[in-house]
Enzyme design. Structure first.
Site, mmCIF file in Angstrom:
data_model
loop_
_atom_site.group_PDB
_atom_site.id
_atom_site.type_symbol
_atom_site.label_atom_id
_atom_site.label_comp_id
_atom_site.label_asym_id
_atom_site.label_seq_id
_atom_site.Cartn_x
_atom_site.Cartn_y
_atom_site.Cartn_z
ATOM 1 N N SER A 274 16.775 16.640 66.147
ATOM 2 C CA SER A 274 17.319 15.433 66.687
ATOM 3 C C SER A 274 17.195 14.391 65.761
ATOM 4 O O SER A 274 17.566 14.329 64.581
ATOM 5 C CB SER A 274 17.033 15.010 67.992
ATOM 6 O OG SER A 274 17.448 14.102 68.713
ATOM 7 N N THR A 275 16.746 12.943 66.282
ATOM 8 C CA THR A 275 16.354 12.049 65.441
ATOM 9 C C THR A 275 15.523 12.439 64.013
ATOM 10 O O THR A 275 14.459 12.846 64.258
ATOM 11 C CB THR A 275 15.718 10.824 66.253
ATOM 12 O OG1 THR A 275 16.542 10.616 67.240
ATOM 13 C CG2 THR A 275 15.630 9.643 65.134
ATOM 14 N N HIS B 294 21.264 17.089 67.335
ATOM 15 C CA HIS B 294 21.834 16.192 68.259
ATOM 16 C C HIS B 294 22.785 15.103 67.782
ATOM 17 O O HIS B 294 22.224 14.325 66.844
ATOM 18 C CB HIS B 294 20.774 15.312 69.258
ATOM 19 C CG HIS B 294 19.959 16.446 70.193
ATOM 20 N ND1 HIS B 294 18.800 15.818 70.660
ATOM 21 C CD2 HIS B 294 20.123 17.543 70.508
ATOM 22 C CE1 HIS B 294 18.129 16.820 71.192
ATOM 23 N NE2 HIS B 294 19.094 17.907 71.291
ATOM 24 N N MET C 17 13.018 12.915 69.965
ATOM 25 C CA MET C 17 12.509 12.617 70.987
ATOM 26 C C MET C 17 12.898 13.599 72.077
ATOM 27 O O MET C 17 14.033 14.320 71.850
ATOM 28 C CB MET C 17 12.928 11.090 71.384
ATOM 29 C CG MET C 17 14.267 10.889 71.583
ATOM 30 S SD MET C 17 14.658 9.231 71.805
ATOM 31 C CE MET C 17 13.832 8.931 73.463
ATOM 32 N N ASP D 266 13.957 18.561 74.681
ATOM 33 C CA ASP D 266 15.202 19.663 74.323
ATOM 34 C C ASP D 266 14.599 20.937 73.498
ATOM 35 O O ASP D 266 14.133 20.453 72.538
ATOM 36 C CB ASP D 266 16.205 19.310 73.816
ATOM 37 C CG ASP D 266 17.598 20.219 73.862
ATOM 38 O OD1 ASP D 266 17.630 21.163 74.636
ATOM 39 O OD2 ASP D 266 18.288 19.889 72.637
#
Length: 352
Positions: free
Chosen positions: A166-167, A193, A287, A290
């Site tokens: 993700s991030t 993401h 964060m 998931d």
């Protein structure tokens, strides 16, 4: 209070961003800048904890400002970007230069209101990130060190590698995908993401130029091949289906899981059904939780799981959640994960 600098050449956007951020109660806008040159100067003077920055600005654009700031005093940066093809290229370049995340650039007052929750959430999340990791990733950029394995796989063996992030993920993926060999005896599935738009196709195109593997944005109903990395399209879930000995990808517009789409857990549900004990999965950065429940299913199916170590992770939330769930076999620094994937593939190939 999270001390934040807002950078935009539009007075309307500067005021709107300030109002949105300060409505959160725990975010303070300590300065504003109307171009990249001012952003660099105020970043050095004011020492903000987070910067929210436009891309297209006069005097010095956002990309040049990101590079200058990350070269001197790294600060977590969120970019404003459109989701046009051009905007996606610019956002990807900003992430490569050191920005940690981006949000869709609002085009009017109505869209500004819709962006408020996302902007506040991202400022809070990257406030806890480590921008020095981005510098470290950039210093250790891929230089051709492809890791070749000793394969002894049965002709019809079905092997799968899954990567969730993700991030901070795009920079982390550049440390892994290009180091995997083109003759990989497995298909690779990447769940990054991202919102719907052109970003993932641009990310796939960039990784493809760096890699022996073919890297592409996944398409609905396409047949899966070894030596190919498939990136889930932004804003869609990716599933893997097998019928009549043919494995295909299913792209669906479903409901978000863990408030994200694509979701690692949604992909894992079908991935583990297809690959079982021949599954290898790694969780990188981001964060939230998931991937934690899905990786536990992989481990319970005798597949193998890897988490990125905290000291080389931009945001440790997702790996930490998977580790705490008992879903991880091995924790490795980002730079050692490609070797671990190859080692696990060798073990699984030679065991069959």
């Amino acid at each position: 209070m999270i001390k934040t600098l807002v950078v935009d050449d539009s007075a309307l956007m500067r005021r709107a961003a300030r109002d949105m951020l300060e409505s959160a109660g725990d975010i303070e806008v300590i300065g504003i800048a109307k171009n990249g040159k001012e952003a660099v100067e105020k970043a050095n003077k004011l020492k903000p904890e987070v910067i929210v920055m436009d891309v297209n600005m006069p005097v010095m654009d956002g990309l040049a400002a990101v590079e200058a700031i990350m070269d001197t005093t790294p600060i977590p940066i969120i970019m404003f970007s459109s989701l046009t093809k051009k905007g996606s290229r610019e956002a990807l370049e900003a992430l490569r230069l050191g920005a940690i995340d981006f949000i869709t650039k609002p085009s009017g007052l109505q869209e500004i209101a819709k962006s408020e929750s996302e902007l506040i959430t991202k400022v809070r999340s990257i406030h806890n990130s480590n921008p020095n990791i981005i510098r470290l990733l950039n210093l250790k950029k891929f230089k051709g060190e492809v890791i070749n394995g000793n394969w002894n796989c049965p002709e019809m063996q079905n092997m799968g590698v899954l990567i969730g992030s993700s991030t901070g993920g795009p920079s982390s993926l550049e440390q892994i995908i290009p180091r995997l060999p083109g003759n990989l005896p497995a298909s690779v599935f990447v769940v990054q993401h991202m919102p719907e738009g052109n970003f993932c196709s641009q990310l796939a195109a960039r990784l493809n130029t760096l890699s022996e593997l073919e890297v592409k944005e996944a398409e609905n109903n396409e047949k899966v091949k070894n030596g190919v990395a498939y990136i889930a399209p932004g804003g869609y879930h990716m599933q893997i289906r097998k019928a009549l000995n043919v494995t295909r990808i299913k792209i669906i517009k479903g409901e978000p899981m863990h408030a994200v789409m694509p979701s690692v857990d949604v992909t894992v549900e079908s991935f583990v059904n297809v690959y079982g004990k021949n599954s290898i999965a790694t969780i990188l950065t981001g964060m939230g939780v998931d991937g934690a429940s899905g990786f536990k299913k992989i481990k319970e199916s005798n597949g193998s799981t890897i988490a990125c170590s905290e000291d080389t992770c931009v945001i440790f939330g997702m790996p930490k959640a998977a580790i705490e769930a008992g879903a991880i076999d091995v924790v490795k620094p980002i730079f050692e994960i490609p070797e671990e994937i190859i080692r696990m593939l060798e073990v699984k190939c030679n065991a069959n």
